[in-house]
Design an enzyme around this catalytic site. Sequence first.
Site, PDB file in Angstrom:
ATOM      1  N   HIS A 179      11.934   0.179   0.668  1.00 12.85           N
ATOM      2  CA  HIS A 179      11.100   0.644  -0.448  1.00 12.85           C
ATOM      3  C   HIS A 179      10.274   1.815   0.078  1.00 12.85           C
ATOM      4  CE1 HIS A 179       7.418  -0.421  -3.228  1.00 12.85           C
ATOM      5  NE2 HIS A 179       7.974   0.728  -3.545  1.00 12.85           N
TER       6      HIS A 179
ATOM      7  N   HIS B 203      12.784  -6.862   2.797  1.00 12.17           N
ATOM      8  CA  HIS B 203      12.149  -5.720   2.130  1.00 12.17           C
ATOM      9  C   HIS B 203      11.278  -4.974   3.137  1.00 12.17           C
ATOM     10  CE1 HIS B 203      10.486  -3.814  -1.574  1.00 12.17           C
ATOM     11  NE2 HIS B 203       9.330  -3.813  -0.929  1.00 12.17           N
TER      12      HIS B 203
ATOM     13  N   SER C 135       8.925  -9.311   1.989  1.00 10.11           N
ATOM     14  CA  SER C 135       8.421  -8.044   2.527  1.00 10.11           C
ATOM     15  C   SER C 135       7.854  -8.250   3.920  1.00 10.11           C
ATOM     16  CB  SER C 135       7.317  -7.495   1.619  1.00 10.11           C
ATOM     17  OG  SER C 135       6.635  -6.471   2.315  1.00 10.11           O
TER      18      SER C 135
ATOM     19  N   GLY D   8      -0.852  -8.463  -0.329  1.00  4.87           N
ATOM     20  CA  GLY D   8      -1.935  -9.397  -0.596  1.00  4.87           C
ATOM     21  C   GLY D   8      -2.789  -9.106  -1.823  1.00  4.87           C
TER      22      GLY D   8
ATOM     23  N   ASP E 175       7.763  -6.441  -7.425  1.00  3.51           N
ATOM     24  CA  ASP E 175       7.167  -6.322  -6.087  1.00  3.51           C
ATOM     25  C   ASP E 175       5.648  -6.243  -6.220  1.00  3.51           C
ATOM     26  OD1 ASP E 175       6.494  -5.735  -3.476  1.00  3.51           O
ATOM     27  OD2 ASP E 175       7.405  -3.722  -3.474  1.00  3.51           O
ATOM     28  N   GLY E 176       4.977  -7.235  -5.641  1.00  5.52           N
ATOM     29  CA  GLY E 176       3.512  -7.239  -5.602  1.00  5.52           C
ATOM     30  C   GLY E 176       2.927  -8.500  -6.214  1.00  5.52           C
ATOM     31  N   GLY E 177       2.288  -9.314  -5.384  1.00  2.00           N
ATOM     32  CA  GLY E 177       1.635 -10.519  -5.885  1.00  2.00           C
ATOM     33  C   GLY E 177       2.593 -11.592  -6.367  1.00  2.00           C
TER      34      GLY E 177
ATOM     35  N   GLY F  71       0.810   0.179  -1.872  1.00  2.65           N
ATOM     36  CA  GLY F  71      -0.014   0.576  -0.728  1.00  2.65           C
ATOM     37  C   GLY F  71      -0.376  -0.569   0.202  1.00  2.65           C
ATOM     38  N   PHE F  72      -0.581  -1.766  -0.387  1.00  6.87           N
ATOM     39  CA  PHE F  72      -1.049  -2.877   0.439  1.00  6.87           C
ATOM     40  C   PHE F  72      -0.467  -4.207  -0.021  1.00  6.87           C
ATOM     41  CE2 PHE F  72      -4.149   0.500   0.420  1.00  6.87           C
ATOM     42  CZ  PHE F  72      -4.397   0.681   1.777  1.00  6.87           C
TER      43      PHE F  72
ATOM     44  N   MET G 165       6.663  -2.222  -9.990  1.00  2.00           N
ATOM     45  CA  MET G 165       5.527  -2.606  -9.144  1.00  2.00           C
ATOM     46  C   MET G 165       4.579  -3.473  -9.961  1.00  2.00           C
ATOM     47  SD  MET G 165       5.988  -1.401  -6.108  1.00  2.00           S
ATOM     48  CE  MET G 165       4.421  -2.059  -5.511  1.00  2.00           C
TER      49      MET G 165
ATOM     50  N   ASP H 289       8.736  -1.910   3.682  1.00  2.00           N
ATOM     51  CA  ASP H 289       7.848  -0.972   2.992  1.00  2.00           C
ATOM     52  C   ASP H 289       7.539   0.225   3.885  1.00  2.00           C
ATOM     53  OD1 ASP H 289       7.258  -2.279   0.418  1.00  2.00           O
ATOM     54  OD2 ASP H 289       6.469  -3.886   1.679  1.00  2.00           O
TER      55      ASP H 289
ATOM     56  N   MET I 287       7.651   4.439  -0.153  1.00  2.00           N
ATOM     57  CA  MET I 287       6.441   4.927  -0.831  1.00  2.00           C
ATOM     58  C   MET I 287       6.023   6.203  -0.122  1.00  2.00           C
ATOM     59  SD  MET I 287       4.788   1.185  -1.297  1.00  2.00           S
ATOM     60  CE  MET I 287       5.952   0.527  -0.101  1.00  2.00           C
TER      61      MET I 287
ATOM     62  N   GLY J 249       5.621 -10.809  -0.021  1.00  2.00           N
ATOM     63  CA  GLY J 249       5.152 -10.552   1.343  1.00  2.00           C
ATOM     64  C   GLY J 249       4.257 -11.668   1.825  1.00  2.00           C
ATOM     65  N   SER J 250       3.012 -11.671   1.348  1.00  2.00           N
ATOM     66  CA  SER J 250       2.047 -12.658   1.837  1.00  2.00           C
ATOM     67  C   SER J 250       2.467 -14.084   1.478  1.00  2.00           C
ATOM     68  CB  SER J 250       0.643 -12.341   1.302  1.00  2.00           C
ATOM     69  OG  SER J 250       0.683 -12.023  -0.062  1.00  2.00           O
TER      70      SER J 250
ATOM     71  N   MET K 115       5.654   3.633   4.204  1.00  2.00           N
ATOM     72  CA  MET K 115       4.515   4.342   3.597  1.00  2.00           C
ATOM     73  C   MET K 115       4.128   5.520   4.477  1.00  2.00           C
ATOM     74  SD  MET K 115       2.105   1.174   2.452  1.00  2.00           S
ATOM     75  CE  MET K 115       2.770  -0.376   1.804  1.00  2.00           C
TER      76      MET K 115
HETATM   77  C1  DX5 Z   1       3.009  -3.011  -1.701  1.00  2.00           C
HETATM   78  C2  DX5 Z   1       4.386  -3.295  -1.176  1.00  2.00           C
HETATM   79  C3  DX5 Z   1       4.809  -4.689  -1.308  1.00  2.00           C
HETATM   80  C4  DX5 Z   1       3.943  -5.675  -0.560  1.00  2.00           C
HETATM   81  C5  DX5 Z   1       3.967  -6.957  -1.317  1.00  2.00           C
HETATM   82  O1  DX5 Z   1       2.828  -1.642  -1.785  1.00  2.00           O
HETATM   83  O2  DX5 Z   1       5.350  -2.498  -1.869  1.00  2.00           O
HETATM   84  O3  DX5 Z   1       6.177  -4.845  -0.932  1.00  2.00           O
HETATM   85  O4  DX5 Z   1       4.349  -5.928   0.735  1.00  2.00           O
HETATM   86  O5  DX5 Z   1       3.096  -7.841  -0.711  1.00  2.00           O
HETATM   87  P1  DX5 Z   1       2.556  -9.113  -1.482  1.00  2.00           P
HETATM   88  O6  DX5 Z   1       3.741  -9.954  -1.822  1.00  2.00           O
HETATM   89  O7  DX5 Z   1       1.632  -9.730  -0.513  1.00  2.00           O
HETATM   90  O8  DX5 Z   1       1.854  -8.617  -2.724  1.00  2.00           O
HETATM   91 ZN    ZN Z   2       7.474  -2.978  -1.504  1.00  2.00          ZN
END
Ligand code: DX5
Ligand code: ZN
Length: 218
Positions: A62, A29, A6, A141, A171-173, A138-139, A133, A31, A64, A193-194, A33
Site C-alpha cells: 500500500h 500488507h 498490516s 491504531g 484498511d484502518g481500524g 498515515g498511522f 481507507m 505500508d 502512501m 494492523g493493531s 509511507m
Molecule cells: C494506515 C495504514 C494501515 C494501518 C492500519 O495509514 O494504511 O494499513 O496499518 O492499522 P490499524 O489496523 O491499526 O488501523
Molecule cells: Zn495500509
Amino acid sequence: MQISPSILSADFANLESELRAIGNADWAHVDVMDNHFVPNLTIGLPVVEALVEVSPIPLDCHLMIEDPDRWAPPYAEAGAGSVTFHIEAAADPVRVSRAIRAAGARAAFALKPGTQFAPYEDLLDEVDMVLVMTVEPGFGGQSFMVDQMPKVRQIREAVRRHGGEIWVQVDGGVSAETIEQCAEAGADVFVAGSAVFGAESAAGAVDELRARVAEHGG
Ligand code: DX5
Ligand code: ZN
C-alpha cells in the site's frame, strides 16, 4: 474473503519472524509511507525486496507516496503480489495500473476518506482491487470511520455492474468489532494492523477475524 495483516504494527526489528507469525493470512500488507503524501515515514523498495525473499505469503503493498507514476511499478517488479497506489497522488492512473500489471502484480487504487469514488468508476477496467481507507492514512491504531461504509457499498455495486473479479479492500481500524460492518457493506479483503499484531497471538487474531466474517455469511 481474505485477511491482510498490516506489518505497520509488527516489530520492525524482526520482520521475518513477524511474517511467519501471520503465515495463516492471505497477504501481508506493507505500508510504504514517504513523509510527503502522509506525515509519516516507514520503509521503501529495498526493504520490500528483502521481505519478498522471506515472506511465506504474498505482499500487498500500500503505497502512501507521492509520484506513484514513477515509484509504484518497481514494487511490482520487486515481486509484490499486489500494488496499491493512491488515486489522489497519481498523474496518470491508467498508465500506472498497466505498468503494475505488466510487471506481474495485481493493481489497485486507494481512496482517502475525503475522496469520492464516482469520478474513478471507469478505472475499474484497469484494476484488480479498490482500497477504501477507513482512517486517514498515515498511522496505525486509529478509530474506524463507519461513515466510509456507503462508499464501500457504492463500489461493490459498481463492481457488480462492471463484472470481473475486482476485490474491495478496507484498511484502518478493522477489528473483530468492526469487520462485520465492512463485510456487510461489501468488502472482501480486510487489512488489520493493531488488531492482529496487538493481540497475544497474531495467527489467532487472523483466525478470529475470518470467523467473524464467516459468521456473517461472507
Ligand atoms: C494506515 C495504514 C494501515 C494501518 C492500519 O495509514 O494504511 O494499513 O496499518 O492499522 P490499524 O489496523 O491499526 O488501523
Ligand atoms: Zn495500509
